[in-house]
Scaffold this motif. Structure first.
Motif, mmCIF file in Angstrom:
data_model
loop_
_atom_site.group_PDB
_atom_site.id
_atom_site.type_symbol
_atom_site.label_atom_id
_atom_site.label_comp_id
_atom_site.label_asym_id
_atom_site.label_seq_id
_atom_site.Cartn_x
_atom_site.Cartn_y
_atom_site.Cartn_z
ATOM 1 N N GLY A 48 0.796 -1.223 0.000
ATOM 2 C CA GLY A 48 0.000 0.000 0.000
ATOM 3 C C GLY A 48 0.825 1.266 0.000
ATOM 4 O O GLY A 48 2.026 1.268 0.265
ATOM 5 N N GLY A 49 0.154 2.364 -0.295
ATOM 6 C CA GLY A 49 0.777 3.684 -0.273
ATOM 7 C C GLY A 49 -0.168 4.712 0.310
ATOM 8 O O GLY A 49 -1.276 4.395 0.727
ATOM 9 N N HIS A 50 0.300 5.956 0.358
ATOM 10 C CA HIS A 50 -0.547 7.076 0.804
ATOM 11 C C HIS A 50 0.043 8.321 0.152
ATOM 12 O O HIS A 50 0.538 9.230 0.813
ATOM 13 C CB HIS A 50 -0.536 7.175 2.321
ATOM 14 N N ALA A 51 -0.016 8.353 -1.184
ATOM 15 C CA ALA A 51 0.779 9.298 -1.959
ATOM 16 C C ALA A 51 0.411 10.757 -1.716
ATOM 17 O O ALA A 51 -0.751 11.143 -1.876
ATOM 18 C CB ALA A 51 0.637 8.987 -3.447
ATOM 19 N N PRO A 52 1.409 11.581 -1.377
ATOM 20 C CA PRO A 52 1.186 13.020 -1.297
ATOM 21 C C PRO A 52 1.293 13.658 -2.674
ATOM 22 O O PRO A 52 2.100 13.236 -3.509
ATOM 23 C CB PRO A 52 2.320 13.496 -0.388
ATOM 24 N N VAL A 53 0.478 14.677 -2.905
ATOM 25 C CA VAL A 53 0.599 15.543 -4.085
ATOM 26 C C VAL A 53 0.857 16.941 -3.558
ATOM 27 O O VAL A 53 0.057 17.470 -2.772
ATOM 28 C CB VAL A 53 -0.668 15.530 -4.949
ATOM 29 N N ILE A 54 1.969 17.549 -3.972
ATOM 30 C CA ILE A 54 2.365 18.853 -3.441
ATOM 31 C C ILE A 54 2.250 19.895 -4.550
ATOM 32 O O ILE A 54 2.912 19.788 -5.587
ATOM 33 C CB ILE A 54 3.807 18.796 -2.889
ATOM 34 N N ILE A 55 1.414 20.887 -4.326
ATOM 35 C CA ILE A 55 1.206 21.962 -5.298
ATOM 36 C C ILE A 55 1.905 23.213 -4.776
ATOM 37 O O ILE A 55 1.463 23.825 -3.789
ATOM 38 C CB ILE A 55 -0.297 22.261 -5.506
ATOM 39 N N PHE A 56 3.006 23.596 -5.408
ATOM 40 C CA PHE A 56 3.720 24.798 -4.990
ATOM 41 C C PHE A 56 3.107 26.037 -5.640
ATOM 42 O O PHE A 56 2.399 25.948 -6.654
ATOM 43 C CB PHE A 56 5.203 24.682 -5.345
ATOM 44 N N ASP A 57 3.419 27.205 -5.065
ATOM 45 C CA ASP A 57 2.756 28.434 -5.521
ATOM 46 C C ASP A 57 3.214 28.918 -6.885
ATOM 47 O O ASP A 57 2.606 29.824 -7.463
ATOM 48 C CB ASP A 57 2.905 29.551 -4.472
ATOM 49 N N VAL B 264 -3.669 9.434 -5.830
ATOM 50 C CA VAL B 264 -3.654 10.618 -4.969
ATOM 51 C C VAL B 264 -4.321 10.283 -3.641
ATOM 52 O O VAL B 264 -5.471 9.841 -3.614
ATOM 53 C CB VAL B 264 -4.397 11.772 -5.649
ATOM 54 N N SER B 265 -3.621 10.513 -2.525
ATOM 55 C CA SER B 265 -4.201 10.271 -1.205
ATOM 56 C C SER B 265 -4.266 11.524 -0.341
ATOM 57 O O SER B 265 -5.192 11.715 0.429
ATOM 58 C CB SER B 265 -3.402 9.201 -0.454
ATOM 59 N N ARG B 266 -3.237 12.372 -0.443
ATOM 60 C CA ARG B 266 -3.185 13.607 0.352
ATOM 61 C C ARG B 266 -2.734 14.729 -0.561
ATOM 62 O O ARG B 266 -1.684 14.602 -1.211
ATOM 63 C CB ARG B 266 -2.183 13.462 1.503
ATOM 64 N N VAL B 267 -3.492 15.808 -0.620
ATOM 65 C CA VAL B 267 -3.142 16.947 -1.473
ATOM 66 C C VAL B 267 -2.711 18.109 -0.579
ATOM 67 O O VAL B 267 -3.499 18.604 0.231
ATOM 68 C CB VAL B 267 -4.313 17.371 -2.372
ATOM 69 N N PHE B 268 -1.449 18.508 -0.734
ATOM 70 C CA PHE B 268 -0.896 19.647 0.010
ATOM 71 C C PHE B 268 -0.747 20.818 -0.966
ATOM 72 O O PHE B 268 -0.072 20.694 -1.992
ATOM 73 C CB PHE B 268 0.472 19.297 0.590
ATOM 74 N N VAL B 269 -1.337 21.961 -0.639
ATOM 75 C CA VAL B 269 -1.310 23.127 -1.525
ATOM 76 C C VAL B 269 -0.699 24.303 -0.777
ATOM 77 O O VAL B 269 -1.115 24.613 0.359
ATOM 78 C CB VAL B 269 -2.724 23.496 -2.009
ATOM 79 N N GLN B 270 0.277 24.988 -1.399
ATOM 80 C CA GLN B 270 0.913 26.122 -0.730
ATOM 81 C C GLN B 270 -0.122 27.202 -0.433
ATOM 82 O O GLN B 270 -1.023 27.479 -1.236
ATOM 83 C CB GLN B 270 2.054 26.675 -1.571
ATOM 84 N N GLN B 271 0.011 27.796 0.719
ATOM 85 C CA GLN B 271 -1.034 28.628 1.316
ATOM 86 C C GLN B 271 -1.567 29.721 0.393
ATOM 87 O O GLN B 271 -2.784 29.934 0.295
ATOM 88 C CB GLN B 271 -0.489 29.242 2.602
ATOM 89 N N ASN B 272 -0.688 30.423 -0.323
ATOM 90 C CA ASN B 272 -1.145 31.575 -1.098
ATOM 91 C C ASN B 272 -1.848 31.202 -2.407
ATOM 92 O O ASN B 272 -2.383 32.081 -3.087
ATOM 93 C CB ASN B 272 0.024 32.535 -1.380
ATOM 94 N N VAL B 273 -1.873 29.899 -2.790
ATOM 95 C CA VAL B 273 -2.661 29.487 -3.958
ATOM 96 C C VAL B 273 -3.709 28.442 -3.570
ATOM 97 O O VAL B 273 -4.344 27.833 -4.433
ATOM 98 C CB VAL B 273 -1.764 28.939 -5.096
ATOM 99 N N TYR B 274 -3.905 28.270 -2.282
ATOM 100 C CA TYR B 274 -4.804 27.215 -1.798
ATOM 101 C C TYR B 274 -6.232 27.404 -2.300
ATOM 102 O O TYR B 274 -6.840 26.468 -2.855
ATOM 103 C CB TYR B 274 -4.780 27.171 -0.266
ATOM 104 N N VAL C 247 -5.260 20.089 1.930
ATOM 105 C CA VAL C 247 -4.790 20.899 3.058
ATOM 106 C C VAL C 247 -3.729 21.881 2.577
ATOM 107 O O VAL C 247 -3.158 21.728 1.502
ATOM 108 C CB VAL C 247 -4.224 19.999 4.177
ATOM 109 N N SER C 248 -3.469 22.896 3.385
ATOM 110 C CA SER C 248 -2.490 23.921 3.000
ATOM 111 C C SER C 248 -1.178 23.729 3.744
ATOM 112 O O SER C 248 -1.115 23.061 4.781
ATOM 113 C CB SER C 248 -3.049 25.315 3.287
#
Length: 478
Positions: free
Chosen positions: A252-261, A287-297, A390-391
């Protein structure tokens, strides 16, 4: 469509279980019985083991060029039956028919690539240390293999194991999921039609615990390949370890997706939504967890929700449907538990959040925000159409949060910065990474995870080599 019976395939022949036992196969979109699956007895399992031993003794001596030709014919046979095989996937597993067709294409590619790799299993000649001597390293097939494939990609995952094992000169006993057996039976039939000799490929169906235990404990079986959950992987690898047998574990996995600004936010949102809800989220690389940088969240969230709202939920046989049902009742129960836990912790359900309809195992595409890292959804793989968004503030924070779990199968990031791209590849603890894309599952690429997400690799030269063993030979002239 008439109901079918998935039979056992042992020593080149299709057969019922010795005692005639069967189990129903359910269409997850309608909850109707679409077929039955044979339940192997102890005597059936032993016959498959014996057949694999005889098959290996013959197959190991077949030239790589001949194995290549046979596997090429297997690929051609599968391609000829692309539509009927895709339909069997959709009826048993639920994914939209177009997704099933693409899975068949990946299956064909696996057989074609492994056919070619059969002739590329090179050894190595060492530099001569004295006149008249030769030192060399040679590879040979490891022996009969037990393969266990899952229900979420029942064709592609079985094909990775069968094609590599046969290409390397091994025989195999394949045990697919009872919930989606017909497609694996179709692959085995393609092997039969292509001229794979009796005993080289054998298919067992039935209780997983009994079959896996018998296969692993048998002195005939020399390697284990499993695609499954972490708990099952622990159990299987522990048992294999008692007999000092090598394993390949894709877990199994729990893949993060990171969106930078600095990313193309709209494109990232569209790609993330499409990938997240493919196969109703039942994707180990998904995709399991989506992390988005605060100023483009907020910008990302608005775009993401817009794409999610356009998904059409329904029976995968409907050509307009873009997301089918979950594969079984267990996944529905898991979605309900995760959403309930998130709500209890103060999270916000921004879209979906409940079962859809009163027939079939459907769950609405679900987006959750305002959720802490201690929530069940952030700690355990959802393996369904539920996603937290989440941000984060800076690079160091998001890396720490992304890597905090004991899982490391896949990870993804979106950024226009080459410096940041390089840094994220270096920092993420995962065996499968995509930067500005969701990495394609290529037959020529190794597929495996870090930490609790697996041992070894499927695919690529690395995966193919795992079906071989090495001999060092030192030879002098007299």
């Amino acid at each position: 469509m008439p109901k079918y019976e998935s039979l056992l395939y042992i020593n080149g022949e299709w057969c019922s279980a010795a005692d005639g036992g069967t189990r129903a196969v359910i269409n997850p979109a309608t909850e109707e019985v679409v077929g039955s699956v044979a339940q192997a007895t102890d005597s059936d399992i032993q016959r498959a083991i014996d057949a694999a031993q005889r098959g290996f003794e013959h197959w190991r001596s077949v030239s790589p060029q001949e194995r290549k030709s046979i596997l090429k014919r297997v690929a051609a046979r599968i391609l000829e039956q692309r539509e009927s095989l895709a339909v069997s996937i959709t009826l048993e597993q639920g994914k939209p028919l177009e997704e099933a067709r693409l899975e068949i294409d990946r299956t064909v590619d696996a057989f074609e690539w492994c056919a070619e790799e059969a002739t590329r299993t090179y050894g190595r000649l060492l530099p001569q240390r004295k006149a008249g001597s030769r030192e060399m390293v040679i590879r040979e097939p490891i022996g009969p293999v037990a393969g266990f494939s899952p229900w979420n990609f029942p064709a592609a995952m079985a094909a990775r194991k069968i094609a590599a094992a046969l290409g390397a000169g091994c025989s195999m006993v394949i045990k697919p999921s009872e919930e989606a057996p017909a497609i694996c039976a179709g692959l085995v039939q393609a092997c039969h039609d292509a001229g794979v000799p009796p005993g080289v490929i054998n298919l067992l169906l039935g209780p997983s615990d009994k079959i896996s235990t018998r296969l692993i404990e048998s002195s005939v079986i020399k390697k284990i390949s499993l695609t499954g959950s972490v708990p099952v992987g622990r159990k299987v690898s522990s048992l294999a370890g008692q007999f000092l047998k090598p394993v390949t574990m894709e877990l199994g996995g729990h893949a993060p997706v990171i969106i930078f600004d600095d990313a193309d936010v709209e494109k990232a949102a569209a790609m993330t939504a499409a990938f997240k809800f493919r196969n109703a989220g039942q994707v180990c690389l998904g995709v399991s967890r989506v992390f988005v940088q605060q100023n483009v969240y907020e910008q990302f969230l608005d775009c993401f929700l817009a794409h999610v709202s356009r998904l059409k939920l329904g029976n995968g046989m409907d050509p307009d449907v873009t997301m089918g049902p979950l594969a079984n009742q267990r996944r529905l129960d898991a979605m309900e538990a995760m959403v309930a836990d998130a709500k209890a912790r103060g999270a916000t359900v921004r879209y979906g959040g409940k079962r859809w309809g009163d027939q079939g195992y459907f769950w609405e595409p679900t987006v959750i925000t305002d959720i802490g890292d201690d929530a069940l959804l952030m700690r355990e793989e959802p393996f369904g159409p539920v996603v937290p968004v989440v941000s984060f503030v800076n690079f160091e924070e998001v890396i720490e949060r992304a890597n905090q779990l004991p899982l490391g199968l896949a990870g993804y990031a979106f950024t226009r910065s080459l410096v940041r791209s390089t840094a994220i590849v270096d920092a993420l603890e995962a065996g499968w990474l995509g930067v500005n894309n969701f990495s394609p599952a290529l037959s020529e690429a190794p597929f495996g995870g870090m930490k609790d997400s697996g041992i070894g690799y499927e695919g690529g030269p690395e995966g193919f080599a795992s079906y071989t063993q090495i001999k060092f030979v030192s030879q002098d002239s007299l």
